[in-house]
Design a protein around this motif. Structure first.
Motif, mmCIF file in Angstrom:
data_model
loop_
_atom_site.group_PDB
_atom_site.id
_atom_site.type_symbol
_atom_site.label_atom_id
_atom_site.label_comp_id
_atom_site.label_asym_id
_atom_site.label_seq_id
_atom_site.Cartn_x
_atom_site.Cartn_y
_atom_site.Cartn_z
ATOM 1 N N SER A 10 -4.875 -8.376 -6.508
ATOM 2 C CA SER A 10 -3.997 -7.457 -5.776
ATOM 3 C C SER A 10 -3.745 -6.172 -6.553
ATOM 4 O O SER A 10 -3.610 -5.093 -5.965
ATOM 5 N N ALA A 66 -2.143 -5.133 -2.161
ATOM 6 C CA ALA A 66 -1.790 -6.323 -1.395
ATOM 7 C C ALA A 66 -2.475 -6.328 -0.029
ATOM 8 O O ALA A 66 -2.943 -7.364 0.443
ATOM 9 N N PHE A 78 -6.100 -7.153 -0.479
ATOM 10 C CA PHE A 78 -6.264 -8.581 -0.742
ATOM 11 C C PHE A 78 -6.174 -9.372 0.559
ATOM 12 O O PHE A 78 -6.974 -10.277 0.805
#
Length: 222
Positions: A30, A35, A38
């Motif tokens: 990440s 994030a 990911f």
């Protein structure tokens, strides 16, 4: 494909699906791609691995355990509509109890939505998907695959509960859980537009699965 090859694909499937429950690995990835990156990347990876595993089960040696009957397909159709609706009302919404969830800081335990029914709706959907598909797929390879995946989804709830209690603190987790338990089952949605969008998304997803099933899986769902 031999049984050894099938077992190898199975092992690779679980190796890739262990990434979200390994905080160190997830954090490093990440930090590099963010994030959101990911989430998108892992979704593509997990979907691809699931497709590979299903393909491998179809290529494994065929050992029949029970015959397929017409009523089994009807049960799967109805059940999969429920699965699609569960996912539609669970994905991309706050859920501090789950391994996923979006904007968890905005979660309101007085209006928990589908979290009132189950703290882990995605795992419930996976368990139902696996259990339903056991009915018309009575050969050994598919029984092993769907049986293990269903058990994995059911057992994963306890693992995620332990992890979330550790992350947010036992007292806060139990307070949130108790507040959700006190919330009424029937509530008006915060946004009718959002609720209708998710409803149509669930039905649309179900129709898409029916259409794409022979293209992706190689067998018509009808």
């Amino acid at each position: 494909m031999s049984w050894l090859g099938f077992a190898g694909v199975f092992a690779l499937f679980f190796a890739t699906h262990s990434i979200p429950v390994r905080p160190g690995v997830k954090t490093r990835i990440s930090e590099r791609i963010g994030a959101r990156g990911f989430g998108i990347g892992y979704t593509l990876l997990s979907t691809g691995m699931l497709a590979l595993l299903i393909w491998a089960a179809g290529q494994a040696p065929f050992v029949s355990l029970w015959p397929q009957m017409l009523w089994q397909r009807h049960v799967v159709h109805l059940g999969m509509l429920v699965v699609c609706l569960i996912l539609a009302f669970a994905i991309a919404r706050p859920n501090p109890f789950s391994f996923g969830g979006a904007r968890n800081a905005e979660f309101d335990p007085q209006q928990p939505g589908i979290v009132k029914l189950t703290r882990h709706p995605v795992l419930l959907a996976l368990a139902l998907w696996a259990g339903l598909h056991l009915l018309p797929n009575g050969d050994l390879a598919h029984v092993l695959m769907f049986g293990v995946l269903g058990s994995f989804a059911i057992g994963g709830r306890a693992l995620i509960n332990r992890r979330k209690r550790r992350e947010i603190g036992v007292a806060q987790w139990e307070a949130l859980n108790a507040a959700v338990s006190r919330a009424p089952y029937l509530q008006l949605p915060r946004s009718w537009r959002g609720a209708l969008f998710r409803l149509f998304a669930g039905v649309g997803g179900f129709v898409a699965l029916l259409i794409l099933h022979p293209l992706v899986i190689g067998v018509s769902a009808l």
